[in-house]
Structure formats: structure tokens, C-alpha cells
Design an enzyme around this catalytic site. Structure first.
Site, short mmCIF file in Angstrom:
data_model
loop_
_atom_site.label_atom_id
_atom_site.label_comp_id
_atom_site.label_asym_id
_atom_site.label_seq_id
_atom_site.Cartn_x
_atom_site.Cartn_y
_atom_site.Cartn_z
N CYS A 246 0.85 -1.19 0.00
CA CYS A 246 0.00 0.00 0.00
C CYS A 246 0.88 1.24 0.00
CB CYS A 246 -0.91 0.00 1.22
SG CYS A 246 0.00 0.12 2.77
N CYS B 107 3.46 1.66 2.74
CA CYS B 107 4.75 0.96 2.56
C CYS B 107 5.72 1.86 1.81
CB CYS B 107 4.54 -0.33 1.78
SG CYS B 107 3.43 -1.51 2.55
N ASP C 132 8.90 27.48 -29.31
CA ASP C 132 10.18 27.90 -29.88
C ASP C 132 10.07 27.63 -31.39
OD1 ASP C 132 12.98 28.49 -30.11
OD2 ASP C 132 13.29 26.33 -30.31
N ASP D 21 13.23 22.75 -27.64
CA ASP D 21 14.09 21.60 -27.89
C ASP D 21 15.56 21.84 -27.58
OD1 ASP D 21 14.64 23.32 -30.08
OD2 ASP D 21 15.48 21.59 -31.14
N ASP E 170 16.55 26.71 -24.55
CA ASP E 170 15.15 26.63 -24.11
C ASP E 170 15.02 26.09 -22.69
OD1 ASP E 170 14.16 27.53 -26.55
OD2 ASP E 170 14.23 25.51 -27.41
#
Length: 807
Positions: free
Chosen positions: A107, A110, A512, A704, A708
Site C-alpha cells: 500500500c 509501505c 520555440d 528543444d 530553451d
């Protein structure tokens, strides 16, 4: 400490200044080294301190006392063993990172317990546990802590950890599934028998039954319930106990209370010989709960299936070529620079560059691209892609954890480990709900104790079972997992947990230009010399300056110069948003846009003879302009369609570029983008983005390049092209592995659909609990019906989330 003090563990002298104390049976003892301290502490922590009372001789070395398991764990510290699953962080060789399988995760508590405990250890820098696939990614400083210590600490918590291996994880998953089915079968067999006896008891109560016969049926029912109580329901007890130890109640606490309370009350009634027993409710509740969790686990595993499939792509063996001879070797034995032969139909074992052969490869599972991609000499291939036609000889550039595939999996792990805000909120609500549920159960019990004490056990059992917050806890994780795995199969990689949630709120998309709306592979189509230097010499200097750059323009110069020898460049520098500079043969040159050199800024007619929309790059020395290069890029064919769709759907679209005004204006006009800016530095782009955010816009940034990275990191949600730079991918929330622009619109749609499904799940889970609770508290819902209702509510949530796999 006296100078002749002996190590309490091994008896060797304790060196002056050594400080390695261990408390054994409330007495502080000094050890001679960290090794003896660790072994002694392990003995104490495992409750074996009686060894020191019973030993008759001192060991000759500390290693003699290391338990077998510790010796086994120590193997994982060996560099040759770590080579297969440990990577070094860039720029910090002492920082190591590994992916581990955690057995025993049941769960969210844990996950919390492991993360919290490990992050407290000195030297552990980061821990992320993926609840979906039970995989932990851990970063540590090997100067402060060893991997074996981390593994041991996990074992001390009651879990098992070992290096991740896709096939091993699959085997563990099969074993867990087999164990679950066995528990369900035992519970179902028991429940069927107990229900038949319960019918006889109910019928007997209505139509009359001898007391001795009823007692016999109760005792037989008790015996048939014992396998459920002592075997099949044990996982609930373990989860509840760990949750109590961690101080955060989970849903298994009320489940455990319900089972144990119902059995204790029923057993008391059985031994007394009068009253109502609930063995049927216990077995049916356990059966429904086990069945629901089995289905939920299968659904969750299908959600992470895409990730697991990626890891299974890499073969275990490869054909290495040495001295002209082929030899089959394990992939783990390959190293950068090795040559391998990839035959048609085989998967590529490592990242590399084709040095011989022509073929096409299938990268569909990695990029979502269904068409085969042609490969020839000089092109890159990635591990896991399938060679379809001719044999390829590949020089390896990355293997194991240093491949593109491993990088994708790490980004996936990061995305899954980072819970979205709504998922965190749901966890908190479920935690508080458990406390509220237990308080309400106590109030209801006290009320019925006053109204009708004979029904207290039945009502308490029904309230505990019917309000179990299972559905609430899985409402958000199930939706995010289903959407994320589906997008990955389409070549859209989510690298941050909040990505889908933020995509649903986006109002403004900023692009861009180079490498995003255009291919980013401009061609050098004009060289205009201006300073008396000949054209080839200008090109050679420009290519030399660009040889270390990752900018898309750099490849154009490299392609044009061919195999000519380049100049060595001293003091090479990269100015994001401007260009590059360096010293060649004692002269300093700059190459970039007009802002890179004062001489270039003073040139009047900069576009003379250049292609419309071309990017102009200026080569200058310290006094004058030497040449002007015109490079033109091509617009991606799907860019116009994407921009049109976004604008039709009400999104605002902008373009921010560091390119020249003429080039940006040209492409903006072709795309119908009215809001565009040119000549921007990275900091200018970030300022423009912040201004949009200040106006209340929720901005998605698409880029990219290296320049950027700041604006990608500053955006509300960022999208990087798969072919972009490494830093851009690392700074983004989403990576388009397919590099298909329409996938941006697909991701935006997925974000909205995910939020819609998640809200439906929350509404269903909350509505069910709020409606069922008063009816159960008033005694209108029997325990067996409560168990059925709880199971159905969880199942509805999971099935609703799986609808996202169809978007």
C-alpha cells in the site's frame, strides 16, 4: 578510553581516536573499526546479543561474524557487480543511482515508510518508490554510505530489495499472482462451505432447529473460518501493522479490526452457545476484498505494462566483433567502443552508430512511430529497436543504464514517483477518513450498545466494511497510471507527475521556432565573404567553432565541411541565444547572430541575396566581419494544422525565438501566429513567459534546445521534442519521443480526459461512502452486503480509469 582497550567484538586493540560505540544490553562498548561496529549493531538489531554472553572465543577477524545475508549484500558493493545496474551521476562520480525491486509493498504506507526511513540515512540523496511497479530508484553518495547498507536497512523494515531486472520482476509478479490466486481459492472454498452452514442456521432460526445441531454447525463454521483468519487474511494484518508503526493509518486498519472483531465476537457466541455468528460475513468480506485487490493489481500492472515492455526490449546476448571474429557475449560485458553485429530480425543490444550496412529499424515501442526508420553509415541506433532488413555493424556508444532506453525509463520512474497534487490530496483525505471512520464506528457502537446490545457486533462490522476507503485511495492513481501508459504507447513520455493535471488547465501554448515548428536541420545555402578571406577558409573556421555545439545550426556547418580537418579551438565558449566563440591560431573568432559581435551589428543590409526567412549567421574576428552564412530551415508539415486546431479550440498561441526578426516573421506569417518575438536571449524568453503567467495565463512551453532549458523549467508545463538536447528533455515535463506535433494536441486532450475521469472517480467513491454509512449505521445493511458494496465500488473506479486507454 585507555590506550590498550580491546574491541568488544573482535578483541583487537582499539586505535587511538577511534570512536565506534555500540550499546549492547544497556552497556556502551567500544569497537575498533566501522566494520566491527556494523557487525555488532547488526547482531544487536537482530536480537542476537546473547552471542556475546555465550561465546567462548574471540573471532580472528570481524568478517567471520558477518551473517550470510550480510555477506551476500556486500557483493552489491563490488564495482563489477554494480556495472550492470548502477549509474554515476554526471558531474559527480561519487553519486550513484540504482533501480531496485522492493518485495512486500502492499500500500501507499509501505512506500512512505521506505522513502522516509531511507532518506534519513546519511549519504542517501534521493529515494523514489514507484507504487505501480514496486520499483525504487535510489541515489546515494558512495563516500558516505554503501549500497549494501541501504539494502540491509530495507530488510530491517521487513521488505526485500535487490537490483532491478525486468525478467526477475516478471517472475516475482507471477509468483505473487499465483499466491493471490491460492489465497482466493482457499477463501472461496471456505466461504462456500460457511455460507451453506449459515443458510442452515438462518433457516433453523426461522423454522426451528435443535440447539445441539445449531452448536455443531457453529463449531464447524468456526473451523472452516480458521484458514481465512490464519492464512488468507494475513496480508491485511501485516499492512495494518506496518501502517500503525509508521504512524499513518491506512485502509487495512479498519479491515483488520473488522475481521478480528467479527471472529472474536463469533467465537465468543459459539463457546457460549447462544447468539448470532458472522463467520459467513468474515469469509465473504475477505473473499471480496482479495478478489477486488487482485483485479486492481492486474489493472495496475497493465497500466505499467508499457514501461516493462520497454525494459524487455534489450536482448541478453549480443554478437561482438573482435579481430574480425564474432563472439556471443552477455550485453553486460559490452563497453563503449565495441563493435557488434545486428542481424535482421534481432534487437539492437546497445546504443551506437552504424559503421557498416544499410537497413531499416522498428522503433515503434520507443517512439510510437509505426513506420520503419532507415539506417545507414553514420546514423545512430538505439537499444531495443528491431533491425528489419540487412545486417548492421554498430559501434557502441552507450550500454546498460547509459542508453536512451534506460534514460526514458528513469524519466518514467520520476513521473510515477511524483504524485500529482490531487493524488496527494486524495491520500491525505483517505488517511483522515480512516480516523473519522474509526471515531464514527466507536460512536455507532456506543449508540447501539444503548439501543440494542445484541446488534452491536453486526452494526460495527457493517460500518467498518462498507466505508473502507479503498475506492477513494485508488481514484487518482488509477486514472493517472492508465493515461500515462497509454500516452507512452503513442510516443508521448510524461516525465513529471503533475504534467497531466497541469495540461488540463493550459490556456496558452508557446513555441520555440527552430527544432520545434521547423525541423531544426537547416541547410547552409549561401556563404557571402565580406573580409577578404576565401569562402572555404571561412567555412572551415565556422565549422571548427561549432564542433562542440549542440545547436541545430552546428550540424549544417559540419555537414557542409565534410571530411576536411578542423582547427583546434582554444577557450571555446557557448553563448545561449547568441552563438559560439573561440581562439584559433591566436585569433579570437565569434560565430552567431548580430548580437555576438559589434562589427556584425554595424552591417546595414544583412539580408541581401539571402532566402526569405533564412537565418543569418555572422563570422567575425576581433575587428571585422569575415563572412555571412544564410541557413534556411523547413517548416514541419503538421505545424500549420496544429496551430490551427489550437486556435480553434480557444488556446492562445505565441512564438518566442532567438532567431532573426525576418526569419521569425516569415514563419509566423505562414503559421498564422500574430504574437511572436524574435532575437530573444534565454532570459528574455523566460521574462516573456513570466509576463504571460502574471496575466493569469497557464502556459505550456514547447522547445528543444539548450537555450530553451530555462523557459521550459519556468513554464507551468513544458514539452520537449524527443530529438532535442539532453538538457531540454531533462528540464521538461513531457517528451515527444515521436516528434509528431499533433501529439501536443493529443496530450492536451489526455490531460482534460484524465481530470474528468478522476473527478468522476472521486465523486463515485465519496458518494458511495456518504450514502452507505448512514444506512449501515442504522442497521439496514448486513455485513455480507457491506462487503459486496465495498468491492463493487473499488471495481467501478478501476474500470472507469481503464477507459483512458482508449483516448
Amino acid at each position: 578510553m585507555s590506550e590498550d582497550a580491546a574491541c568488544f567484538h573482535c578483541g583487537q586493540p582499539v586505535p587511538p581516536g577511534a570512536d565506534y560505540p555500540v550499546s549492547i544490553e544497556d552497556t556502551q562498548h567500544d569497537m575498533c573499526c566501522r566494520g566491527c561496529q556494523a557487525v555488532a549493531q547488526a547482531i544487536v538489531d537482530n536480537g542476537l546479543q546473547a552471542y556475546y554472553s555465550h561465546r567462548t572465543a574471540l573471532p580472528s577477524t570481524a568478517s567471520e561474524l558477518i551473517p550470510a545475508e550480510l555477506s551476500k549484500l556486500a557483493l552489491y558493493d563490488h564495482p563489477e557487480i554494480q556495472k550492470s545496474f548502477v549509474i554515476e551521476e554526471k558531474d559527480a562520480a561519487h553519486l550513484k543511482q540504482a533501480s531496485l525491486i522492493l518485495e512486500g509493498i502492499t500500500c501507499a504506507a509501505c512506500v512512505w515508510l521506505n522513502e522516509r526511513h531511507l532518506q534519513q540515512l546519511p549519504g542517501v540523496k534521493n529515494v523514489q518508490v514507484n507504487y505501480g511497479n514496486h520499483r525504487a530508484r535510489i541515489t546515494w553518495d558512495e563516500r558516505e554510505i554503501q549500497l549494501s547498507r541501504i539494502l540491509r536497512e530495507i530488510q530491517l523494515l521487513g521488505y526485500n530489495a535487490h537490483p532491478y531486472n525486468a525478467l526477475q520482476q516478471e517472475a516475482l509478479r507471477r509468483r505473487a499472482k499465483s499466491r493471490d490466486i491460492r489465497r482466493i481459492a482457499v477463501t472461496g472454498l471456505s466461504a462456500g462451505q460457511v455460507m451453506m452452514l449459515a443458510v442452515a442456521l438462518y433457516a433453523g432460526a426461522a423454522f426451528g432447529i435443535e440447539h445441539s445441531t445449531a452448536q455443531l454447525l457453529r463449531y464447524v463454521s468456526l473451523a472452516l473460518t480458521l484458514p481465512v483468519l490464519l492464512y488468507t487474511a494475513v496480508p491485511f494484518y501485516g499492512s495494518a501493522w506496518r501502517s500503525l508503526k509508521s504512524g499513518r493509518l491506512n485502509m487495512d486498519v479498519p479491515v483488520t479490526i473488522a475481521i478480528l472483531t467479527a471472529f472474536a465476537g463469533s467465537a465468543w457466541v459459539t463457546f457460549r452457545g447462544t447468539g448470532v455468528v458472522y463467520y459467513d460475513a468474515i469469509t465473504m468480506f475477505t473473499l471480496f476484498l482479495l478478489s477486488t485487490r487482485f483485479l486492481e493489481r492486474n489493472a495496475r500492472e497493465r497500466s505499467v505494462e508499457a514501461t516493462e515492455n520497454l525494459l524487455k526490449l534489450v536482448p541478453a546476448m549480443a554478437l561482438r566483433i573482435r579481430d574480425g571474429q564474432q563472439e556471443a557475449v552477455a550485453v553486460l560485458d559490452l563497453a563503449a567502443g565495441d563493435l557488434i553485429l545486428v542481424k535482421p530480425g534481432e534487437a539492437v543490444a546497445a546504443d551506437g552508430e552504424v559503421i557498416e550496412g544499410v537497413s531499416s529499424v522498428d522503433e515503434a515501442l520507443l517512439t510510437g512511430e509505426s513506420r520503419a526508420v532507415e539506417k545507414s553509415v553514420g546514423t545512430a541506433v538505439i537499444a531495443g529497436s528491431i533491425n528489419l532488413e540487412g545486417p548492421l555493424t554498430v559501434r557502441i556508444t552507450g550500454v546498460g543504464e547509459n542508453t536512451v532506453l534506460a534514460g526514458i525509463v528513469r524519466l518514467l520512474d520520476r513521473a510515477v514517483a511524483e504524485k500529482p497534487r490531487l493524488a496527494q490530496l486524495a491520500d491525505q483525505v483517505a488517511g483522515y477518513f480512516t480516523y473519522v471512520l474509526l471515531a464514527l464506528t466507536l460512536i455507532v457502537a456506543l449508540g447501539w450498545l444503548w439501543v440494542d446490545p445484541a446488534r452491536v457486533l453486526e452494526i460495527v462490522l457493517a460500518v467498518l466494511v462498507v466505508t473502507c476507503p479503498c475506492a477513494l485511495s485508488i481514484a487518482a492513481p488509477a486514472a493517472f497510471a492508465a493515461a500515462g501508459s497509454h500516452l507512452l504507447t503513442q510516443g508521448i513520455l510524461l516525465t513529471r507527475g503533475h504534467a497531466l493535471e497541469t495540461l488540463a488547465k493550459v490556456t496558452h501554448v508557446v513555441f520555440d521556432k527552430t527544432g520545434t515548428l521547423t525541423y531544426g536541420k537547416p541547410l547552409l545555402n549561401q556563404i557571402l565573404t565580406l573580409g577578404g578571406m576565401d569562402e572555404n577558409e571561412c567555412l572551415r573556421i565556422a565549422a571548427s567553432l561549432e564542433q562542440a555545439s549542440e545547436h541545430p545550426l552546428a550540424a549544417s556547418f559540419q555537414a557542409r565541411i565534410g571530411k576536411q580537418e578542423l582547427y583546434p579551438v582554444a577557450d571555446a565558449q557557448n553563448y545561449p541565444g547568441k552563438g559560439v566563440a573561440g581562439v584559433i591560431d591566436g585569433r579570437r573568432y565569434t560565430l552567431g547572430n548580430r548580437r555576438m559581435s559589434l562589427a556584425a551589428e554595424n552591417v546595414d543590409d544583412d539580408a541581401q541575396g539571402a532566402t526569405v526567412g533564412a537565418t543569418l549567421v555572422w563570422l567575425c574576428d576581433e575587428q571585422r566581419v569575415l563572412a555571412r552564412f544564410a541557413l534556411s530551415d523547413e517548416l514541419r508539415p503538421e505545424a500549420l494544422g496544429l496551430v490551427s486546431v489550437l486556435q480553434e479550440q480557444g488556446f492562445k498561441v505565441s512564438m518566442l525565438s532567438g532567431d532573426s526578426a525576418a526569419a521569425v516573421q516569415h514563419f509566423a506569417a505562414r503559421l498564422g501566429i500574430s504574437d511572436y518575438r524574435s532575437g530573444l536571449h534565454p532570459e528574455d524568453k523566460l521574462a516573456a513567459l513570466k509576463a504571460l503567467q502574471a496575466e493569469g495565463q497557464v502556459v505550456a512551453m514547447v522547445g528543444d534546445g539548450v537555450n530553451d532549458a530555462p523557459v521550459l523549467a519556468g513554464a507551468d508545463v513544458s514539452i520537449a521534442m524527443g530529438g532535442g538536447t539532453q538538457v531540454a528533455r531533462a528540464s521538461s515535463d513531457i517528451v515527444l519521443l515521436s516528434e509528431k506535433l499533433p501529439d501536443i494536441w493529443r496530450a492536451l486532450q489526455a490531460g482534460r480526459a484524465t481530470m474528468s475521469v478522476m473527478k468522476q472517480n472521486f465523486a463515485w467513491a465519496a458518494g458511495y461512502n456518504f450514502l452507505a454509512l448512514p444506512f449501515a449505521a442504522m442497521g439496514f445493511i448486513p455485513p455480507w452486503l457491506a462487503a459486496l458494496g465495498m468491492s463493487v465500488s473499488s471495481l467501478v473506479v478501476v474500470l472507469n480509469a481503464l477507459r483512458l486507454k482508449q483516448i
